[in-house]
Design a protein around this motif. Structure first.
Motif, PDB file in Angstrom:
ATOM      1  N   VAL A 170     -55.248 -14.329 -41.382  1.00 62.06           N
ATOM      2  CA  VAL A 170     -56.265 -15.332 -41.044  1.00 62.06           C
ATOM      3  C   VAL A 170     -55.798 -16.070 -39.792  1.00 62.06           C
ATOM      4  O   VAL A 170     -54.677 -16.606 -39.781  1.00 62.06           O
ATOM      5  N   ASN A 171     -56.626 -16.078 -38.778  1.00 63.14           N
ATOM      6  CA  ASN A 171     -56.296 -16.762 -37.514  1.00 63.14           C
ATOM      7  C   ASN A 171     -54.926 -16.355 -36.966  1.00 63.14           C
ATOM      8  O   ASN A 171     -54.142 -17.203 -36.523  1.00 63.14           O
ATOM      9  N   GLY A 172     -54.607 -15.080 -37.048  1.00 66.13           N
ATOM     10  CA  GLY A 172     -53.374 -14.569 -36.460  1.00 66.13           C
ATOM     11  C   GLY A 172     -52.133 -14.744 -37.313  1.00 66.13           C
ATOM     12  O   GLY A 172     -51.048 -14.328 -36.931  1.00 66.13           O
ATOM     13  N   VAL A 173     -52.263 -15.365 -38.489  1.00 65.66           N
ATOM     14  CA  VAL A 173     -51.100 -15.539 -39.375  1.00 65.66           C
ATOM     15  C   VAL A 173     -51.269 -14.593 -40.569  1.00 65.66           C
ATOM     16  O   VAL A 173     -52.369 -14.453 -41.106  1.00 65.66           O
ATOM     17  N   GLN A 205     -64.448 -14.073 -42.453  1.00 62.19           N
ATOM     18  CA  GLN A 205     -64.913 -14.340 -43.826  1.00 62.19           C
ATOM     19  C   GLN A 205     -64.317 -15.650 -44.350  1.00 62.19           C
ATOM     20  O   GLN A 205     -64.991 -16.412 -45.040  1.00 62.19           O
ATOM     21  N   PHE A 206     -63.052 -15.907 -43.994  1.00 64.26           N
ATOM     22  CA  PHE A 206     -62.421 -17.152 -44.432  1.00 64.26           C
ATOM     23  C   PHE A 206     -63.172 -18.348 -43.840  1.00 64.26           C
ATOM     24  O   PHE A 206     -63.466 -19.320 -44.537  1.00 64.26           O
ATOM     25  N   ALA A 207     -63.503 -18.233 -42.545  1.00 68.58           N
ATOM     26  CA  ALA A 207     -64.191 -19.348 -41.880  1.00 68.58           C
ATOM     27  C   ALA A 207     -65.553 -19.606 -42.508  1.00 68.58           C
ATOM     28  O   ALA A 207     -65.989 -20.754 -42.632  1.00 68.58           O
ATOM     29  N   SER A 208     -66.238 -18.537 -42.932  1.00 66.73           N
ATOM     30  CA  SER A 208     -67.590 -18.744 -43.471  1.00 66.73           C
ATOM     31  C   SER A 208     -67.572 -19.259 -44.912  1.00 66.73           C
ATOM     32  O   SER A 208     -68.530 -19.875 -45.360  1.00 66.73           O
ATOM     33  N   CYS A 209     -66.491 -19.016 -45.660  1.00 64.33           N
ATOM     34  CA  CYS A 209     -66.482 -19.432 -47.076  1.00 64.33           C
ATOM     35  C   CYS A 209     -65.558 -20.609 -47.380  1.00 64.33           C
ATOM     36  O   CYS A 209     -65.818 -21.376 -48.289  1.00 64.33           O
ATOM     37  N   HIS A 210     -64.447 -20.715 -46.667  1.00 61.41           N
ATOM     38  CA  HIS A 210     -63.437 -21.701 -47.081  1.00 61.41           C
ATOM     39  C   HIS A 210     -63.099 -22.725 -46.007  1.00 61.41           C
ATOM     40  O   HIS A 210     -62.029 -23.340 -46.071  1.00 61.41           O
ATOM     41  N   ALA A 211     -63.961 -22.884 -45.010  1.00 61.90           N
ATOM     42  CA  ALA A 211     -63.659 -23.829 -43.930  1.00 61.90           C
ATOM     43  C   ALA A 211     -63.429 -25.226 -44.526  1.00 61.90           C
ATOM     44  O   ALA A 211     -64.202 -25.685 -45.362  1.00 61.90           O
ATOM     45  N   GLY A 212     -62.367 -25.861 -44.106  1.00 60.80           N
ATOM     46  CA  GLY A 212     -62.105 -27.237 -44.562  1.00 60.80           C
ATOM     47  C   GLY A 212     -61.414 -27.335 -45.910  1.00 60.80           C
ATOM     48  O   GLY A 212     -61.101 -28.426 -46.360  1.00 60.80           O
ATOM     49  N   GLN A 213     -61.182 -26.201 -46.563  1.00 66.01           N
ATOM     50  CA  GLN A 213     -60.511 -26.257 -47.871  1.00 66.01           C
ATOM     51  C   GLN A 213     -59.003 -26.030 -47.687  1.00 66.01           C
ATOM     52  O   GLN A 213     -58.602 -25.184 -46.895  1.00 66.01           O
TER      53      GLN A 213
END
Lengths: 144, 295
Positions: A92-95, A122-130
């Motif tokens: 996710v985001n290069g990590v 997919q992470f950005a669309s479902c878990h942003a801010g978590q």
């Protein structure tokens, strides 16, 4: 405030809420209200469990810093699909994170996604801010 | 098979939620504190599994619901009337007070042509137009089962009929009770709550918190195995099925407490992993339902 302090504060918040809930449980007679309060206790326990996992991951990450320097190409990453003895990694985001023992990744899959892939969008669309990534163990970085 | 009675206070109290609510509603009707409400149950694009599941209810059971709690106006599987006479019953509710329960998704392709639920005054009536007409006018709309809630199996790839959940059709709040099928308790408890107190508290996916607040994983009797890292490698083993692809850790509902078929058992109690049937994205996003050789 560092991650560790944030986790400890969140655990304390949950414990305080649980104290209040238990006080309410003593006085309520309505079975519906009791049910809601018990649900709330369960949610608090679940939160605390997650925070503890985050704290443990934070400790294990701080001891061997060299592991987080490991570099993965997309081809390398695809081998870590959680099958046949390989651990389950995602990027996710290069990590690159280890999700081998993450409960939400049963069978090394999660909502139609498979381990060994870059799931940034997919992470950005479902878990942003978590606060999810901070609870996962970092194993390296993704390179082009 | 799991024991029906569990001494845990959390389990025993939550198990009573639906029966307490239904009995309260029936008592309130007897004392004329509230009135019986009209109930319309529409079966749209689905398998009719939710109405079958409802008939399987026990304490509270379907008989209490149909005879003492609501005027069951329309359901094509259960009513004696058929053809235009049945549709007459449905359309007699136009402009009146009713609660609408819907099972099955809405087929939208070609103006809903692929699901015709009956004929009215000589014209075929599609699920698409009936949900628009009766959904907007209802006092409450309850989506019963996963197809009505989020599209479910009817909307699974490649979704040839263009199926969608009913919320996507309606410009109003829909109370969602996903599950394939919906447990009779979840529907009867929610209906009784609506009649007694109005709209129940819901989560951000419009599911009542009284049934959908807790992850299966958090109340799973096999949770201690997960915490100890003891995992089943094939079906039939009594330990945690996380490595087989169990969806309990992402599915919020109270199956472990309520169980099925008169509270006899539930999937994990019968050594098969949870397949996340009560979660949005089922079935496509919950696949594969079983995985082997996981590390």
């Amino acid at each position: 405030m560092n991650d560790r302090e944030i986790f400890i504060n969140m655990i304390n918040d949950n414990l305080n809420e649980m104290n209040g809930t238990i006080d309410c449980l003593y006085i309520t007679t309505s079975i519906c209200a009791k049910n809601k309060l018990l649900n709330r206790l369960r949610r608090n326990m679940s939160n605390i469990n997650l925070m503890l996992q985050g704290l443990r991951n934070g400790e294990s990450m701080s001891s061997p810093p060299s592991i987080a320097e490991r570099l993965f190409t997309m081809q390398d990453l695809s081998r870590y699909n959680g099958r046949d003895g390989n651990p389950a990694y995602i990027a996710v985001n290069g990590v690159v994170y280890d999700v081998t023992s993450n409960a939400a990744w049963g069978g090394a899959t999660h909502f139609g996604l498979s381990a060994g892939t870059d799931v940034t969008s997919q992470f950005a669309s479902c878990h942003a801010g978590q606060p999810i990534l901070s609870k996962l163990k970092v194993v390296g970085k993704l390179v082009e | 098979m799991n024991k029906v009675n569990n001494p845990c206070l959390n389990y025993s109290t939550r198990l009573k939620t639906a029966s307490v609510l239904v009995h309260k509603a029936i008592e309130a009707i007897k004392h004329k504190d509230i009135q019986k409400r009209n109930l319309i149950w529409l079966e749209l694009t689905g398998c009719s599994g939710n109405i079958i599941s409802l008939l399987n209810g026990a304490n509270p059971d379907f008989k209490s619901l149909a005879s003492q709690m609501v005027n069951f106006i329309y359901d094509n599987s259960l009513m004696a009337a058929e053809g235009e006479a049945a549709m007459e019953k449905l359309y007699s509710m136009t402009g009146r007070d009713y609660i609408l329960a819907v099972e099955g998704a809405v087929s939208t392709k070609d103006n809903g042509l692929y699901n015709i639920i009956g004929r009215w005054k000589g014209h075929p009536v599609t699920a698409y137009e009936v949900i628009k007409e009766f959904g907007e006018q209802a006092a409450y709309v309850i989506a019963v089962g996963t197809c009505a809630s989020d599209g479910g199996i009817s909307a699974a790839r490649p979704n040839p009929a263009g199926c969608i959940g009913i919320q996507d059709m309606l410009d109003r709040k829909v109370i969602k009770l996903p599950g394939c099928p919906c447990h009779p308790d979840w529907f009867m408890g929610t209906l009784a709550y609506v009649m007694l107190f109005g709209e129940p508290e819901t989560d951000n996916r419009q599911r009542p918190l009284m049934f959908y607040s807790t992850l299966i994983h958090d109340i799973c009797p096999r949770r201690p195995y997960f915490d100890q890292g003891i995992f089943a490698s094939k079906l039939g083993e009594k330990t945690c099925m996380f490595k087989l692809g169990c969806r309990g850790p992402v599915t919020r509902v109270d199956c472990p407490i309520r169980k099925w078929n008169d509270r006899v058992n539930w999937p994990i109690g019968d050594n098969t992993p949870c397949i996340g049937c009560a979660m949005f994205g089922f079935p496509d996003q919950m696949e594969p339902f079983i995985s082997y050789d996981t590390t």
